[in-house]
Design a protein around this motif. Structure first.
Motif, mmCIF file in Angstrom:
data_model
loop_
_atom_site.group_PDB
_atom_site.id
_atom_site.type_symbol
_atom_site.label_atom_id
_atom_site.label_comp_id
_atom_site.label_asym_id
_atom_site.label_seq_id
_atom_site.Cartn_x
_atom_site.Cartn_y
_atom_site.Cartn_z
ATOM 1 N N PRO A 175 73.931 45.908 -32.539
ATOM 2 C CA PRO A 175 72.551 46.353 -32.755
ATOM 3 C C PRO A 175 71.630 45.194 -33.145
ATOM 4 O O PRO A 175 72.093 44.140 -33.610
ATOM 5 C CB PRO A 175 72.680 47.352 -33.921
ATOM 6 N N GLU A 176 70.343 45.417 -32.977
ATOM 7 C CA GLU A 176 69.364 44.423 -33.379
ATOM 8 C C GLU A 176 69.528 44.079 -34.852
ATOM 9 O O GLU A 176 69.701 44.961 -35.693
ATOM 10 C CB GLU A 176 67.953 44.970 -33.116
ATOM 11 N N GLY A 177 69.508 42.804 -35.154
ATOM 12 C CA GLY A 177 69.635 42.354 -36.534
ATOM 13 C C GLY A 177 71.049 42.035 -36.959
ATOM 14 O O GLY A 177 71.263 41.501 -38.052
ATOM 15 N N LEU A 178 72.037 42.353 -36.100
ATOM 16 C CA LEU A 178 73.435 42.070 -36.445
ATOM 17 C C LEU A 178 74.021 41.058 -35.469
ATOM 18 O O LEU A 178 73.655 40.994 -34.301
ATOM 19 C CB LEU A 178 74.272 43.344 -36.416
ATOM 20 N N GLY A 179 74.949 40.269 -35.989
ATOM 21 C CA GLY A 179 75.642 39.275 -35.187
ATOM 22 C C GLY A 179 77.107 39.251 -35.557
ATOM 23 O O GLY A 179 77.642 40.221 -36.114
#
Length: 348
Positions: free
Chosen positions: A264-268
């Motif tokens: 998801p956006e914001g996670l790596g």
């Protein structure tokens, strides 16, 4: 009607319809081995029918994938070793489908050549059927195109198309959170990506395809044609057991590009490069080509063919399940805040 001298025929133009019909008859036994629930009609018609209700679905969502095997075909053509290239074709499609949470149901292939050599075509399509059989996927049709003037003698091209299904609401990725554990499944070699670079490295080395493999048994060509691993039945078992939030098929772009696609956006992701050993084929490619670590991780699978993002509390349980299905499982790292893949350790 006035009598006329015989004119040109399709065979005179280089297309042998009889050879095509013979091919269909010869591949029917291989296709029959892939039959599964849901198949209504297969080879020989203008289309193929599949009954989702008979396959056990009540409210299905269809998922489709199409792919080829890239310039790995060149090695298969040049060596004459065409028996497993069809497995690659199937794997490149069905491994993508399971990343969506879908069960592969059916497969169609496209085989194009300048002149149809039936014996070679049978070997190729039997490989496709084998890939389907191992994936629980039915080979229900395809297209054989004989196109004189389009391909050099002995050349051919392959493409594939697969359709899968899942019950509504079961699509992936879903539920990925910070702290998820990333489990990597070992690859069986280079798989089907990066072969333009592989071929450049081999050309630079001066070795022929029939030279002894520098890192293992057999010839160099045969070693580089090791087929793409099929992860379908294993990962579906893990998905159905629960706790799997996402899957990433590590193809072109490697871990660097493919893993972020399912986060998801914001996670790596934080990946420990010391958690697995770089397989010998990649060690040779890196040394022979003088490749830096970043290039290896962005071009090749580097020994990890599939990554699962799983619930931390169930990571050991899921890893055990996958190992029991024959997978080599590596605990790569975790999902973290901040987009992108961050590496620690050394790839070796």
């Amino acid at each position: 009607m006035t009598s006329q001298k015989n004119g040109l025929t399709y065979a005179d133009a280089g297309v042998d319809i009889d050879a095509g019909n013979d091919l269909i008859e010869r591949i029917k036994p291989a296709a029959k081995k892939t039959k599964r629930s849901g198949v209504m009609a297969g080879l020989g018609g203008f289309g193929a029918l599949f009954d989702l209700k008979d396959a056990g679905y009540t409210d299905p969502i269809l998922v489709a994938a199409t792919d080829g095997v890239g310039t790995k075909l060149r090695i298969a053509i040049d060596t004459g070793n065409v028996d497993t290239i069809g497995i690659d074709l199937v794997a490149m499609c069905v491994n993508d489908l399971v990343c969506q949470g879908a069960e592969p149901l059916l497969f169609l292939d496209y085989f194009a050549t300048g002149k149809l050599e039936t014996d070679i075509a049978v070997r190729i399509i039997e490989g496709i059927a084998k890939g389907c059989e191992l994936s629980g996927c039915a080979l229900i049709g395809g297209e054989t195109a004989e196109m004189p003037g389009m391909y050099e003698a002995g050349d051919f091209d392959l493409a594939g198309f697969s359709v899968g299904a899942m019950e509504r609401g079961n699509d992936l990725p879903a539920g990925v959170v910070e702290g998820d554990v990333l489990l990597g499944l070992a690859s069986d070699g280079v798989h089907s990506n990066g072969y333009s670079l592989v071929r450049a490295v081999v050309a630079q080395s001066g070795l022929a395809w029939d030279a002894d493999c520098p890192w293992g048994e057999g010839t160099l060509g045969a070693a580089l044609l090791a087929p793409t691993r099929l992860y379908v039945t294993q990962t579906l078992a893990a998905i159905r057991a629960g706790g799997v939030h996402a899957l990433a098929h590590i193809t072109g772009g490697g871990l660097t590009e493919n893993l972020p696609r399912v986060l998801p956006e914001g996670l790596g992701a934080d990946i420990d490069l010391n958690s697995w050993q770089l397989p010998a084929v990649f060690q040779w490619l890196a040394a022979q080509g003088g490749m830096v670590e970043g290039e290896m991780l962005k071009t090749f699978n580097a020994g990890i063919g599939m990554v699962l993002s799983v619930e931390a509390e169930r990571a050991d349980e899921i890893a055990k399940l996958l190992e029991e299905t024959g997978e080599t499982v590596v605990r790569l790292g975790t999902v973290t805040k901040g987009e992108g893949v961050r590496y620690s350790g050394v790839l070796q």
